[in-house]
Write a protein that holds these residues in place. Sequence first.
Motif, PDB file in Angstrom:
ATOM      1  N   PRO A   1      23.084  -7.148  18.065  1.00  0.00           N
ATOM      2  CA  PRO A   1      24.387  -7.617  18.550  1.00  0.00           C
ATOM      3  C   PRO A   1      24.292  -8.912  19.345  1.00  0.00           C
ATOM      4  O   PRO A   1      25.214  -9.746  19.303  1.00  0.00           O
ATOM      5  CB  PRO A   1      24.870  -6.456  19.429  1.00  0.00           C
ATOM      6  N   PHE A   2      23.172  -9.111  20.044  1.00  0.00           N
ATOM      7  CA  PHE A   2      23.026 -10.309  20.865  1.00  0.00           C
ATOM      8  C   PHE A   2      22.603 -11.501  20.010  1.00  0.00           C
ATOM      9  O   PHE A   2      23.033 -12.633  20.254  1.00  0.00           O
ATOM     10  CB  PHE A   2      22.048 -10.020  22.002  1.00  0.00           C
TER      11      PHE A   2
ATOM     12  N   LEU B   1      25.765 -12.753  18.547  1.00  0.00           N
ATOM     13  CA  LEU B   1      26.545 -13.631  19.418  1.00  0.00           C
ATOM     14  C   LEU B   1      26.132 -15.085  19.240  1.00  0.00           C
ATOM     15  O   LEU B   1      26.973 -15.987  19.238  1.00  0.00           O
ATOM     16  CB  LEU B   1      26.366 -13.208  20.879  1.00  0.00           C
TER      17      LEU B   1
ATOM     18  N   GLN C   1      26.696  -2.021  25.157  1.00  0.00           N
ATOM     19  CA  GLN C   1      27.950  -2.435  24.534  1.00  0.00           C
ATOM     20  C   GLN C   1      28.825  -3.182  25.532  1.00  0.00           C
ATOM     21  O   GLN C   1      29.440  -4.207  25.200  1.00  0.00           O
ATOM     22  CB  GLN C   1      28.698  -1.229  23.976  1.00  0.00           C
TER      23      GLN C   1
ATOM     24  N   SER D   1      27.438  -6.646  25.888  1.00  0.00           N
ATOM     25  CA  SER D   1      27.806  -7.507  24.767  1.00  0.00           C
ATOM     26  C   SER D   1      29.241  -8.000  24.908  1.00  0.00           C
ATOM     27  O   SER D   1      29.536  -9.184  24.694  1.00  0.00           O
ATOM     28  CB  SER D   1      27.630  -6.742  23.457  1.00  0.00           C
ATOM     29  N   GLN D   2      30.164  -7.101  25.297  1.00  0.00           N
ATOM     30  CA  GLN D   2      31.549  -7.495  25.504  1.00  0.00           C
ATOM     31  C   GLN D   2      31.680  -8.485  26.657  1.00  0.00           C
ATOM     32  O   GLN D   2      32.499  -9.411  26.614  1.00  0.00           O
ATOM     33  CB  GLN D   2      32.407  -6.261  25.767  1.00  0.00           C
TER      34      GLN D   2
ATOM     35  N   LYS E   1      30.721 -11.868  25.363  1.00  0.00           N
ATOM     36  CA  LYS E   1      31.809 -12.407  24.533  1.00  0.00           C
ATOM     37  C   LYS E   1      32.912 -12.991  25.414  1.00  0.00           C
ATOM     38  O   LYS E   1      33.443 -14.078  25.141  1.00  0.00           O
ATOM     39  CB  LYS E   1      32.381 -11.324  23.626  1.00  0.00           C
TER      40      LYS E   1
END
Length: 326
Positions: A20-21, A24, A310, A313-314, A317
């Motif tokens: 996930p990173f 990004l 999670q 990650s948000q 963002k």
Amino acid sequence: MTDYSVLVPFVPRRPEQLLPFAGLVRWTGAHRLWQGQGMITEPHQGFAHAAGAGFRVPTGLGVTLMPMRHPYEAALQAKSLSLTTGESVVAGFGPGSRDLQRAMRGEPYRSPLTASREYLTAVRAALTGTPEALDGEYWHQAGRIAPLPGPRIDLGLGVLRPKMAEVAGELADVAITWLTPARYLARHLVPALAAGARRAGRPAPRVTAIVPVALTGDDRDPARLALASNGAHLGLPHYRDMLRRGGVALPDGGFADGDETAQALALVKGDAFLYGTAEEVREKLAAYTEAGVDEIVLNVTGVASLHGPQAASQELKALLASLGLA
């Protein structure tokens, strides 16, 4: 113009946790994916896994520890990573704590400055094929990696104090800082980098600041976040000295002897740990640009520790969106 990058905010136990990173960086305007030295899994292997999964992104190692690998092996790892990802690599190094040096070598470096100077010289020689052997106080290096075209590899050095910054100014492509307030960079490190570069007759290295940060929220406690992110550093005398020189009013006495909440809140009030709304954080990050920082790495390890990957990650963002990068 300052680049913004992201730090993997935990040491992955499984390589897919990194994706996930890496995404990004792939899908936003983030410049590079960074990770520090792992004591459970190695960052080189995690980045290679991400590349194999389709996330070929620029990477940064900030920083891997010199006592853990010979300079030739460090050069080979950096070269392998650049060829595997097809993207540029910042290979950052640092001598580590005295305890780690003793654990790996049997004794600490008598001069971390000399050890670092020799190490960077040896890694660069292996990468560039410099024919002269290095036979220094700490490192012997005569091996050379076969020349092969590939993405750019920049050598970084972790800097905390001005003397190490001068070594970085002499030899490194990138100076990498951790938990350093913008005031400390402007007053102490950036001038020392310039002084070292002048002595060596070369341009000053780029500056990458890895900055701990968190956004406000109903479930957020800034002291707990700061402790989760940097509590270990508050117990280290050299970090406490740096923070005080950077204008952070840490309470008197050692971390173990003082109130943890007061110590952590001093990090927040002194803008060593950035906490606030997206607009407030953006304004605080601007101070790093004014101090001469070329790349800011957003470090949300406190959020990851208390609220999970999670949420981290948000958080990244949201921060990137506030900077116009997502």
